[in-house]
Design a protein around this motif. Structure first.
Motif, PDB file in Angstrom:
ATOM      1  N   GLN A   1       0.836  -1.203   0.000  1.00 35.76           N
ATOM      2  CA  GLN A   1       0.000   0.000   0.000  1.00 35.76           C
ATOM      3  C   GLN A   1       0.869   1.251   0.000  1.00 35.76           C
ATOM      4  O   GLN A   1       0.601   2.213  -0.725  1.00 35.76           O
ATOM      5  N   ILE A   2       1.941   1.237   0.798  1.00 39.58           N
ATOM      6  CA  ILE A   2       2.861   2.374   0.846  1.00 39.58           C
ATOM      7  C   ILE A   2       3.497   2.588  -0.524  1.00 39.58           C
ATOM      8  O   ILE A   2       3.601   3.728  -1.003  1.00 39.58           O
ATOM      9  N   VAL A   3       3.935   1.505  -1.166  1.00 40.94           N
ATOM     10  CA  VAL A   3       4.555   1.604  -2.489  1.00 40.94           C
ATOM     11  C   VAL A   3       3.562   2.152  -3.506  1.00 40.94           C
ATOM     12  O   VAL A   3       3.897   3.017  -4.320  1.00 40.94           O
ATOM     13  N   MET A   4       2.323   1.675  -3.437  1.00 42.30           N
ATOM     14  CA  MET A   4       1.305   2.141  -4.373  1.00 42.30           C
ATOM     15  C   MET A   4       1.037   3.645  -4.168  1.00 42.30           C
ATOM     16  O   MET A   4       0.966   4.407  -5.135  1.00 42.30           O
ATOM     17  N   ASN A   5       0.932   4.057  -2.915  1.00 40.80           N
ATOM     18  CA  ASN A   5       0.722   5.484  -2.632  1.00 40.80           C
ATOM     19  C   ASN A   5       1.916   6.313  -3.084  1.00 40.80           C
ATOM     20  O   ASN A   5       1.749   7.398  -3.655  1.00 40.80           O
ATOM     21  N   ALA A   6       3.119   5.809  -2.836  1.00 40.82           N
ATOM     22  CA  ALA A   6       4.330   6.526  -3.245  1.00 40.82           C
ATOM     23  C   ALA A   6       4.401   6.630  -4.765  1.00 40.82           C
ATOM     24  O   ALA A   6       4.801   7.664  -5.307  1.00 40.82           O
ATOM     25  N   ARG A   7       4.007   5.575  -5.465  1.00 34.65           N
ATOM     26  CA  ARG A   7       4.010   5.600  -6.932  1.00 34.65           C
ATOM     27  C   ARG A   7       2.998   6.627  -7.445  1.00 34.65           C
ATOM     28  O   ARG A   7       3.302   7.404  -8.352  1.00 34.65           O
ATOM     29  N   ASN A   8       1.813   6.641  -6.846  1.00 35.29           N
ATOM     30  CA  ASN A   8       0.795   7.613  -7.253  1.00 35.29           C
ATOM     31  C   ASN A   8       1.273   9.039  -6.999  1.00 35.29           C
ATOM     32  O   ASN A   8       1.078   9.918  -7.850  1.00 35.29           O
ATOM     33  N   HIS A   9       1.883   9.263  -5.848  1.00 34.13           N
ATOM     34  CA  HIS A   9       2.405  10.591  -5.524  1.00 34.13           C
ATOM     35  C   HIS A   9       3.509  10.986  -6.501  1.00 34.13           C
ATOM     36  O   HIS A   9       3.555  12.128  -6.979  1.00 34.13           O
ATOM     37  N   MET A  10       4.375  10.039  -6.808  1.00 32.96           N
ATOM     38  CA  MET A  10       5.473  10.298  -7.743  1.00 32.96           C
ATOM     39  C   MET A  10       4.918  10.647  -9.128  1.00 32.96           C
ATOM     40  O   MET A  10       5.374  11.608  -9.761  1.00 32.96           O
TER      41      MET A  10
END
Length: 147
Positions: free
Chosen positions: A85-94
């Protein structure tokens, strides 16, 4: 007389905004990479533990140790889900920051193109003015020669 771009201050502000957007994007990329590396480490740890457990099962293993491993793997899976979930959120933010950076680059490019066109027009008008001045000088020189 030197060319002065009338939107120079705006261009400078847009360039500063673009640099700030680039910094924010780079931070988002670092955050994404850090989270992805942690997720990879957790997945690798789970895989190694499962390989270890299966090799121990072949040789025989106490039930208590099996329970311990299963409990540990279960907790590891929860942690993996959390990091996914953290990776997915970080990818979306990026990706969001990348889009903002693209927009800032486009804005700066528009003003740079306007500046180039203005400079070209200015150079042409200076050239025409110099031509007129040379014509005037030539006419005056011709008139003075005739007298």
């Amino acid at each position: 007389m030197q060319y002065q771009f009338r939107f120079e201050k705006i261009l400078t502000i847009k360039e500063i905004e673009k640099d700030e957007a680039l910094n924010v994007y780079n931070q988002a990329v670092k955050r994404f990479e850090k989270a992805a590396e942690k997720l990879y480490e957790l997945l690798k740890k789970k895989e190694d533990l499962e390989v270890y457990q299966s090799s121990r099962l072949v040789n025989g293993i106490p039930v208590q140790e099996i329970r311990h491993h299963q409990h540990f793997i279960h907790n590891l899976e929860k942690t993996i889900e959390h990091y996914q979930q953290i990776v997915m959120n970080a990818r979306n933010h990026m990706n969001f920051q990348q889009e903002k950076l693209k927009e800032k680059n486009i804005e700066v490019k528009k003003f740079e193109i306007m500046k180039e066109k203005g400079l070209t027009n200015y150079a042409e008008s200076v050239k025409q003015l110099e031509g007129k001045q040379m014509d005037d000088i030539s006419i005056q020189h011709f008139m003075n020669r005739g007298n």
